[in-house]
Design an enzyme around this catalytic site. Structure first.
Site, PDB file in Angstrom:
ATOM      1  N   ASP A  30      36.051  58.361  29.069  1.00 32.59           N
ATOM      2  CA  ASP A  30      36.350  56.937  28.915  1.00 32.59           C
ATOM      3  C   ASP A  30      36.628  56.647  27.440  1.00 32.59           C
ATOM      4  O   ASP A  30      35.921  57.133  26.553  1.00 32.59           O
ATOM      5  CB  ASP A  30      35.162  56.091  29.412  1.00 32.59           C
ATOM      6  CG  ASP A  30      35.551  54.641  29.637  1.00 32.59           C
ATOM      7  OD1 ASP A  30      35.529  54.195  30.799  1.00 32.59           O
ATOM      8  OD2 ASP A  30      35.883  53.947  28.641  1.00 32.59           O
ATOM      9  N   ASN A  87      33.190  50.171  40.087  1.00 29.50           N
ATOM     10  CA  ASN A  87      33.322  48.716  40.072  1.00 29.50           C
ATOM     11  C   ASN A  87      34.443  48.293  41.006  1.00 29.50           C
ATOM     12  O   ASN A  87      35.474  48.973  41.103  1.00 29.50           O
ATOM     13  CB  ASN A  87      33.631  48.229  38.656  1.00 29.50           C
ATOM     14  CG  ASN A  87      32.482  48.499  37.710  1.00 29.50           C
ATOM     15  OD1 ASN A  87      31.325  48.424  38.107  1.00 29.50           O
ATOM     16  ND2 ASN A  87      32.784  48.814  36.465  1.00 29.50           N
ATOM     17  N   GLN A  94      35.822  44.944  37.727  1.00 28.03           N
ATOM     18  CA  GLN A  94      36.786  46.048  37.676  1.00 28.03           C
ATOM     19  C   GLN A  94      37.959  45.620  36.807  1.00 28.03           C
ATOM     20  O   GLN A  94      38.608  44.611  37.077  1.00 28.03           O
ATOM     21  CB  GLN A  94      37.280  46.375  39.099  1.00 28.03           C
ATOM     22  CG  GLN A  94      38.277  47.517  39.140  1.00 28.03           C
ATOM     23  CD  GLN A  94      38.811  47.779  40.548  1.00 28.03           C
ATOM     24  OE1 GLN A  94      38.555  46.989  41.478  1.00 28.03           O
ATOM     25  NE2 GLN A  94      39.550  48.845  40.700  1.00 28.03           N
ATOM     26  N   SER A  95      38.216  46.373  35.744  1.00 27.87           N
ATOM     27  CA  SER A  95      39.297  45.992  34.825  1.00 27.87           C
ATOM     28  C   SER A  95      40.563  46.817  35.050  1.00 27.87           C
ATOM     29  O   SER A  95      41.660  46.358  34.743  1.00 27.87           O
ATOM     30  CB  SER A  95      38.844  46.126  33.369  1.00 27.87           C
ATOM     31  OG  SER A  95      38.490  47.466  33.075  1.00 27.87           O
ATOM     32  N   HIS A 100      38.313  54.373  40.699  1.00 23.49           N
ATOM     33  CA  HIS A 100      37.707  55.357  39.794  1.00 23.49           C
ATOM     34  C   HIS A 100      36.193  55.321  39.906  1.00 23.49           C
ATOM     35  O   HIS A 100      35.598  54.304  40.261  1.00 23.49           O
ATOM     36  CB  HIS A 100      38.127  55.129  38.342  1.00 23.49           C
ATOM     37  CG  HIS A 100      37.890  53.733  37.835  1.00 23.49           C
ATOM     38  ND1 HIS A 100      38.712  52.679  38.167  1.00 23.49           N
ATOM     39  CD2 HIS A 100      36.928  53.222  37.033  1.00 23.49           C
ATOM     40  CE1 HIS A 100      38.272  51.579  37.576  1.00 23.49           C
ATOM     41  NE2 HIS A 100      37.178  51.874  36.886  1.00 23.49           N
ATOM     42  N   HIS A 102      32.816  55.961  37.554  1.00 27.12           N
ATOM     43  CA  HIS A 102      32.244  56.190  36.223  1.00 27.12           C
ATOM     44  C   HIS A 102      31.092  57.180  36.383  1.00 27.12           C
ATOM     45  O   HIS A 102      30.231  57.008  37.260  1.00 27.12           O
ATOM     46  CB  HIS A 102      31.652  54.897  35.646  1.00 27.12           C
ATOM     47  CG  HIS A 102      32.645  53.815  35.373  1.00 27.12           C
ATOM     48  ND1 HIS A 102      33.126  53.540  34.109  1.00 27.12           N
ATOM     49  CD2 HIS A 102      33.226  52.913  36.193  1.00 27.12           C
ATOM     50  CE1 HIS A 102      33.971  52.517  34.163  1.00 27.12           C
ATOM     51  NE2 HIS A 102      34.038  52.114  35.421  1.00 27.12           N
TER      52      HIS A 102
HETATM   53  P1  AMP Z   1      36.406  49.326  35.151  1.00 29.87           P
HETATM   54  O1  AMP Z   1      36.022  48.181  34.251  1.00 29.87           O
HETATM   55  O2  AMP Z   1      35.350  49.735  36.096  1.00 29.87           O
HETATM   56  O3  AMP Z   1      37.731  49.033  35.817  1.00 29.87           O
HETATM   57  O4  AMP Z   1      36.609  50.579  34.187  1.00 29.87           O
HETATM   58  C1  AMP Z   1      37.785  50.888  33.545  1.00 29.87           C
HETATM   59  C2  AMP Z   1      37.430  51.816  32.425  1.00 29.87           C
HETATM   60  O5  AMP Z   1      38.635  52.405  31.958  1.00 29.87           O
HETATM   61  C3  AMP Z   1      36.771  51.139  31.223  1.00 29.87           C
HETATM   62  O6  AMP Z   1      35.477  51.713  31.026  1.00 29.87           O
HETATM   63  C4  AMP Z   1      37.736  51.445  30.074  1.00 29.87           C
HETATM   64  O7  AMP Z   1      37.071  51.712  28.859  1.00 29.87           O
HETATM   65  C5  AMP Z   1      38.477  52.656  30.609  1.00 29.87           C
HETATM   66  N1  AMP Z   1      39.805  52.866  30.045  1.00 29.87           N
HETATM   67  C6  AMP Z   1      40.803  51.957  29.930  1.00 29.87           C
HETATM   68  N2  AMP Z   1      41.890  52.530  29.384  1.00 29.87           N
HETATM   69  C7  AMP Z   1      41.581  53.831  29.167  1.00 29.87           C
HETATM   70  C8  AMP Z   1      42.295  54.957  28.631  1.00 29.87           C
HETATM   71  N3  AMP Z   1      43.562  54.851  28.193  1.00 29.87           N
HETATM   72  N4  AMP Z   1      41.658  56.144  28.548  1.00 29.87           N
HETATM   73  C9  AMP Z   1      40.376  56.278  28.976  1.00 29.87           C
HETATM   74  N5  AMP Z   1      39.649  55.257  29.510  1.00 29.87           N
HETATM   75  C10 AMP Z   1      40.250  54.049  29.601  1.00 29.87           C
END
Ligand code: AMP
Length: 114
Positions: A30, A87, A94-95, A100, A102
């Site tokens: 991450d 998430n 979830q962003s 995915h 974690h």
């Molecule tokens: P979520 O909030 O559960 O959707 O997690 C998305 C995760 O993706 C977050 O922890 C971000 O830090 C991670 N993330 C976003 N862009 C990248 C990237 N280019 N490389 C690695 N991790 C990323």
């Protein structure tokens, strides 16, 4: 999907630090770690989240979970423990809208999960 960050990572269009890869899944660190070890495990085929019907291939979901466990072993987390989280949606914060898992570890994690 064209604009999905994780699809771009899968296609090699965004650089990342890979931990494991096979024909169906990719694991990478991450970019904003929330623990000393913070790895994301994603299916290569796009699906939005666990509710997305495209994600509901039982074999792929099982492989994703199995890979999370295998990566934990690869990184030595089997000795100390770890947490996996997926998430989903707005309340789940979830962003990135690509399914995915974690994998978090490397320290004693917070007792709270919310
Ligand atoms: P979520 O909030 O559960 O959707 O997690 C998305 C995760 O993706 C977050 O922890 C971000 O830090 C991670 N993330 C976003 N862009 C990248 C990237 N280019 N490389 C690695 N991790 C990323």
């Amino acid at each position: 999907m064209e604009d999905c960050i994780f699809c771009k990572i899968v296609r090699g269009e965004i650089p990342t630090k890979k931990v494991y890869e096979d024909e169906r899944v990719l694991a990478f660190y991450d970019v904003a770690p929330q623990a000393p070890v913070h790895v994301l495990i994603v299916p290569k085929a796009h699906s939005q989240d666990l509710l997305d019907s495209r994600a509901l291939d039982d074999a792929l979901l099982a492989h994703l979970l199995r890979t999370a466990a295998e990566v934990a072993v690869m990184l030595g987390l089997d000795k100390t423990g770890f947490r996996i989280v997926s998430n989903c949606g707005e309340d789940g914060r979830q962003s990135v809208k690509h399914l995915h898992i974690h994998l978090l570890g490397g320290q004693k994690l917070s007792e709270r999960m919310s």
